[in-house]
Design a protein around this motif. Structure first.
Motif, short mmCIF file in Angstrom:
data_model
loop_
_atom_site.label_atom_id
_atom_site.label_comp_id
_atom_site.label_asym_id
_atom_site.label_seq_id
_atom_site.Cartn_x
_atom_site.Cartn_y
_atom_site.Cartn_z
N TYR A 1 -7.43 -3.84 0.50
CA TYR A 1 -7.53 -5.50 -0.72
C TYR A 1 -6.31 -5.15 -1.99
N LYS A 2 -7.55 -3.28 -2.49
CA LYS A 2 -6.83 -3.06 -3.62
C LYS A 2 -5.74 -2.74 -3.96
N ILE A 3 -4.80 -2.08 -3.11
CA ILE A 3 -3.77 -1.54 -3.60
C ILE A 3 -2.93 -2.64 -3.13
N SER A 4 -3.01 -4.16 -2.54
CA SER A 4 -2.13 -4.94 -2.14
C SER A 4 -2.50 -5.85 -3.82
N GLU A 5 -3.54 -5.76 -4.32
CA GLU A 5 -3.44 -6.33 -5.34
C GLU A 5 -3.10 -5.45 -6.91
N SER A 6 -2.71 -4.30 -6.76
CA SER A 6 -2.13 -3.29 -7.54
C SER A 6 -0.68 -3.81 -7.27
N ALA A 7 -0.96 -3.91 -5.55
CA ALA A 7 0.71 -4.12 -5.95
C ALA A 7 1.67 -5.31 -6.62
N VAL A 8 0.26 -6.58 -6.60
CA VAL A 8 0.66 -7.41 -7.26
C VAL A 8 0.48 -7.67 -9.38
N LEU B 1 6.63 -0.50 -24.02
CA LEU B 1 5.37 -0.64 -23.88
C LEU B 1 4.73 -1.86 -22.47
N MET B 2 5.26 -2.09 -22.30
CA MET B 2 5.23 -2.45 -20.50
C MET B 2 5.92 -1.45 -19.91
N ASN B 3 7.15 -0.67 -19.85
CA ASN B 3 7.40 0.00 -19.06
C ASN B 3 5.64 0.69 -18.91
N GLN B 4 5.33 1.47 -19.86
CA GLN B 4 3.50 2.40 -19.93
C GLN B 4 2.49 1.57 -18.73
N PHE B 5 2.98 0.29 -19.86
CA PHE B 5 1.84 -0.66 -18.48
C PHE B 5 2.00 -0.26 -17.63
N THR B 6 3.37 -0.47 -16.64
CA THR B 6 3.80 -0.32 -15.35
C THR B 6 3.40 1.15 -14.76
N ASN B 7 3.37 1.94 -15.53
CA ASN B 7 3.12 3.39 -14.94
C ASN B 7 1.24 3.23 -14.55
N GLN B 8 1.23 3.53 -15.91
CA GLN B 8 -0.22 3.00 -15.46
C GLN B 8 -1.14 2.05 -14.55
N LEU B 9 -0.28 1.21 -14.19
CA LEU B 9 -0.49 0.28 -13.21
C LEU B 9 -0.40 1.00 -11.36
N GLU B 10 0.53 2.02 -11.60
CA GLU B 10 0.72 2.74 -10.70
C GLU B 10 0.61 3.71 -10.48
N SER B 11 0.18 4.32 -11.37
CA SER B 11 -0.55 5.87 -11.40
C SER B 11 -2.02 4.88 -10.60
N ALA B 12 -3.04 3.97 -11.53
CA ALA B 12 -4.41 3.15 -10.84
C ALA B 12 -4.03 3.74 -9.27
N ALA B 13 -2.90 2.73 -9.20
CA ALA B 13 -2.82 2.58 -7.32
C ALA B 13 -2.24 3.67 -6.56
N ASN B 14 -1.73 4.74 -6.86
CA ASN B 14 -1.77 6.04 -6.54
C ASN B 14 -3.80 6.58 -6.05
N ARG C 1 -5.98 4.95 -6.17
CA ARG C 1 -6.63 4.43 -5.34
C ARG C 1 -6.01 4.87 -4.40
N ALA C 2 -5.29 5.32 -3.41
CA ALA C 2 -4.52 5.05 -1.94
C ALA C 2 -4.87 6.73 -1.94
N ASN C 3 -5.22 7.66 -2.60
CA ASN C 3 -5.35 9.09 -2.53
C ASN C 3 -6.87 8.59 -1.93
N THR C 4 -7.62 8.37 -2.91
CA THR C 4 -8.86 7.94 -2.52
C THR C 4 -8.83 7.78 -1.24
N LEU C 5 -8.05 6.22 -1.23
CA LEU C 5 -8.37 6.16 0.53
C LEU C 5 -7.79 7.11 1.93
N ARG C 6 -6.92 8.07 1.24
CA ARG C 6 -6.95 9.05 2.62
C ARG C 6 -8.13 9.93 2.49
N GLN C 7 -8.26 10.59 1.27
CA GLN C 7 -9.47 11.09 1.38
C GLN C 7 -11.15 10.68 2.47
#
Lengths: 153, 714
Positions: free
Chosen positions: B40-47, B194-207, B209-215
């Protein structure tokens, strides 16, 4: 222990009469039955079995020399040596033992038949005061079966 | 349904496995929940990432549309459409930016509302704040452009504006557009960055989460696998352990069933034999047994139809639950049951079996009967023999009583006659030559037997009457036959032997009775005298002496038996003593001028209130010196002690145990016993002893006792 009964005597006698019937086609018949006094009678050739267990003592078949020779002749055996004559009475005693084993079962232990030349000291040592004597006749010859068995106390 | 103790036992036994399975399920569930949550969190991050990406696009589109709007305005073309696009983009950008910063609902790319939470990443918030600072001046300018344009359109639509005023308003709108374009040109790239940075930060956070899920998934699966391994290990171990226990129990059961001498098996409701039964069962029942055999069929071959019916009904009662087991136990018809079985040689033999039944219950319901089969042949035969022996003993007693009633002379005569007759019958049997003689012999024997029976009856000898009757019955049967063969005579020696045996037994019994009578007969004067005479003669002969006995013992007959027996024993003992020690040898008597034959007198006299029994011999007398020497020689007294006794006292020492003056030990003297026994018996009779003696002349023993009053003299 129960005493000897008629059926027990028949076991021994039937063995002999049947033996003559099958081996010579001529049965031995019972001439009479009586009690022996003092020493049990015996003829020249004796086939003897001794018993223990339910009854103790011995049973013997004995026949005169002439009868045993005729029996051998009947079989086509012309070697009338002492050994052959003894073998003939031994075989009859063996038949008696077989019949007795079937009738009395494991309650009566029966020795291997012994062949003796009569008269024998072994016959004199009677167990009964008056052993039973069954006189048999085959052709014109006499033979006897002596049943000297007493219940084992 | 499991009862409470059963369920406790079950829980106790499988607790570890139940706990392990529960853990396995919990781990799986936790991984699943976490999976859902993180998905759910990943799908939220995707949005969020999509929306952040759209911000980049909007920032560029707005710049582009501002330039187009400005160009359209400068070329006096219609700018309404451009300004609407600019405004729409600006509103979307601003709404999304504010939603990222503080949370709120935005319209996503597919025109669906999407709720955003305020971004929780501090660095991202910082980026957003900086972007907002750059964005707000531009947004205000765009709002002003929109408002100016809206005013112009409103005035045009109301035809309230003139050409000059319209030109002014357009110039104002153009100026505002220019200002916005300039601003956009200056900060466009910064905002994009700045929007690029922001997008990158969100992607990084999503990644992340995905790592945490895998672990978490990996850990959860690992734990579940470990748990599964544990369950497997435990389960297999328990299974193996159970297998071992089952195998051990099976082995023990096999050993028991293989060793036990009784026949053991379980009987089902359908009367079938269970799969486990003792090895001895086949031997006891005399036939091979296999699981599933119907007990009724087995019994049918061995017992009578009546016994089978009774057995079936009884077993049926036990298999049902209407009656109590203990109440019907005594009704068991299968105790000491006579059966026909084949022995090892295949011959039919009568045996006796006892079958006992015990109910096997499961949850209160009868599921089986435990059947125990005993071969009780020996026991039953012993009981039968015991009963026969008792019967025989009773018969013997009756015979004895019969005999007591018969005149002994008649009995003796009958026994002799019967024996002769029976031996005669035996001779007839022996001498029969051929079948022609049979009938004549049987008739003759019948007559003889009948006579024996009649005589026995006349004498009241029931036992012989019965024996003769049995023999007669057998002969009667033969007489009734039309043809008599040799084998019909086979049974005749049996009653003959019984009869002769019985005669022997009665003779033996009579002899014993006669002995008994002799043993119990009372000694009287003639008999005592006879005994004493015989004893005197024998001892005298043994010692080469001559003795004459003179007696007067008539009074013995009136004495009570107790005293009579006592005096009898005393007399014999004193007589033995008198002859051995008192009477001298013939040569010695000649020296002393005595008659060669010694005399011993024995008499019983009555004197006033007492009796006196006297034994007097004319022998050498009791010589004190000799007795004294013997006492010393035997070491019974010392010389000093002997000196203290006078002659009378010394004489009385002959009654002491261990004293004897005989030179050698023999049948009649020398043992040192005898007179002490006499002394003891005198004491028992309550009598008084006195001795009179004279050297070389005589010895007299007098025993006086009172006349007995109370004792019978019979």
């Amino acid at each position: 222990m129960p005493e000897l009964a008629e059926i027990d005597l028949k076991v021994f006698v039937d063995a002999v009469t049947h033996y003559f019937q099958t081996s010579t086609d001529e049965p031995a018949t019972i001439r009479s039955a009586y009690l022996a006094q003092d020493i049990p009678p015996s003829e020249s050739y004796i086939g003897l079995i001794t018993c223990s267990g339910r009854f103790r003592g011995c049973v013997h078949f004995s026949a005169a020399d002439s009868m045993v020779r005729e029996l051998l002749r009947c079989w086509g055996e012309y070697d009338h040596s002492e050994a052959n004559l003894l073998d003939a009475v031994g075989e009859i005693a063996n038949t008696i033992a077989g019949n007795a084993r079937r009738h009395f079962g494991t309650g009566l232990q029966i020795s291997v038949p012994v062949k003796l030349r009569g008269p024998s000291e072994r016959i004199k040592a009677a167990v009964r005061a008056r052993p039973f004597v069954i006189a048999l006749r085959w052709r014109d010859h006499n033979a006897i079966v002596v049943v000297d068995l007493a219940p084992d106390e | 349904m499991m009862s409470a103790p059963d369920s406790q036992r079950f829980l106790g036994k499988y607790r570890e496995i139940i706990v392990a399975v529960a853990f396995f399920l919990i781990f799986d569930l936790a991984v699943l929940v976490l999976n859902f949550y993180i998905s759910y969190k990943i799908s939220e991050s995707a949005v969020e990432i999509n929306l952040a990406g759209r911000q980049r696009m909007l920032s560029q589109r707005m710049t582009k549309e501002l330039l187009i709007g400005l160009q359209d305005a400068q070329q006096l073309q219609d700018v309404n459409a451009s300004i609407e696009k600019i405004y729409t983009s600006a509103l979307g950008f601003n709404q999304t930016l504010q939603a990222f910063r503080q949370g709120g609902t935005v319209v996503s790319a597919d025109n669906q509302p999407a709720t955003l939470k305020a971004v929780a990443i501090p660095a991202a918030q910082d980026v957003l704040a900086r972007a907002d600072r750059l964005w707000q001046p531009l947004f205000q300018r765009i709002i002003t452009i929109k408002r100016t344009n809206d005013d112009i359109r409103a005035l045009f639509n109301a035809h309230l504006i003139g050409v000059e005023e319209a030109q002014d308003k357009s110039a104002e709108r153009e100026l505002t557009l220019e200002a916005a374009v300039r601003y956009a040109q200056v900060y466009n790239l910064d905002l994009l960055d700045l929007m690029n940075q922001f997008t990158n930060q969100l992607e990084s956070a999503a990644n992340q989460r995905a790592n945490t899920l895998r672990q978490v998934q990996t850990a959860g699966i690992l734990l579940a696998l470990l748990n599964f391994g544990f369950i497997l290990f435990k389960f297999i171990r328990r299974l193996l352990e159970n297998d071992r226990r089952v195998e051990k129990a099976r082995q023990e059961t096999s050993e028991i069933l293989g060793t036990v001498r009784e026949g053991l098996f379980l009987l089902g409701q359908d009367f079938s034999i269970g799969s486990q039964y003792s090895a001895s069962l086949s031997a006891i029942l005399g036939k091979p047994i296999k699981a599933g055999d119907d007990l009724r069929t087995l019994l049918a071959d061995m017992v009578s139809p009546e016994s089978l019916k009774a057995a079936t009904e009884y077993i049926g009662l036990l298999l049902g639950d209407r009656v109590k087991e203990s109440l019907v136990q005594d009704l068991n018809p299968l105790v000491n049951l006579p059966v026909q079985l084949a022995d090892a040689q295949g011959q039919g033999r009568q045996r006796y079996l006892s079958l006992y039944f015990n109910r096997v219950l499961e949850h209160g319901k009868i599921v089986h009967l435990l059947v125990t089969v005993f071969d009780v042949t020996t026991q039953v035969r012993l009981e039968q023999e015991l009963a026969a022996a008792k019967q025989k003993a009773k018969a013997e007693m009756e015979v004895l009583l019969d005999l007591l009633k018969v005149n002994p002379a008649h009995l003796k005569h009958y026994l002799g006659r019967a024996e002769r007759e029976l031996l005669g019958i035996n001779d007839q049997l022996r001498n029969i030559e051929n079948s022609r003689d049979y009938r004549q012999a049987i008739n003759q024997i019948f007559r003889q037997t009948h006579t024996l029976k009649g005589e026995a009856a006349a004498l009241g000898l029931g036992i012989f009457e019965d024996l003769a009757q049995r023999f007669e019955d057998m002969l009667s049967e033969l007489r009734g036959k039309s043809t008599v063969l040799g084998r019909d005579l086979l049974a005749l020696p049996l009653p003959l032997d019984d009869f002769l045996n019985r005669i022997g037994q009665v003779r033996e019994l009579s002899r014993r009775l006669s002995d008994l009578q002799a043993a119990f007969s009372e000694p009287n004067e003639p008999e005592l005298v006879r005994n004493m005479t015989a004893l005197a003669q024998r001892i005298a002969e043994d010692h080469a002496k001559q003795v004459e006995l003179e007696t007067d013992l008539a009074l013995m007959a009136v004495l009570p038996p107790r005293i009579r027996h006592g005096l009898n024993d005393i007399a014999l003992q004193l007589l033995r003593n008198a002859i051995v020690h008192g009477i001298e040898s013939r040569s010695e008597r000649l020296i002393w001028n005595k008659a060669v034959t010694g005399t011993v007198q024995v008499f019983l006299k009555q004197r006033e209130d007492e009796y006196e029994f006297v034994m007097r011999d004319d022998g050498r007398g009791l010589i004190a010196e000799d007795i004294r020497a013997e006492l010393l020689r035997r070491g019974l007294y010392t010389e000093a002690q002997l000196r203290e006794f006078d002659d009378n006292q010394i004489v009385m020492k002959i009654f002491e145990p261990g004293f004897s003056t005989a030179d050698s030990v023999g049948r009649d003297a020398g043992h040192g016993v005898g007179l002490d026994v006499v002394k003891h018996m005198i004491g028992e009779l309550g009598a008084r002893l006195s001795i009179a003696t004279e050297k070389y002349s005589y010895t007299q023993f007098s025993i006086c006792f009172p006349i007995p009053a109370e004792e019978a003299t019979a």
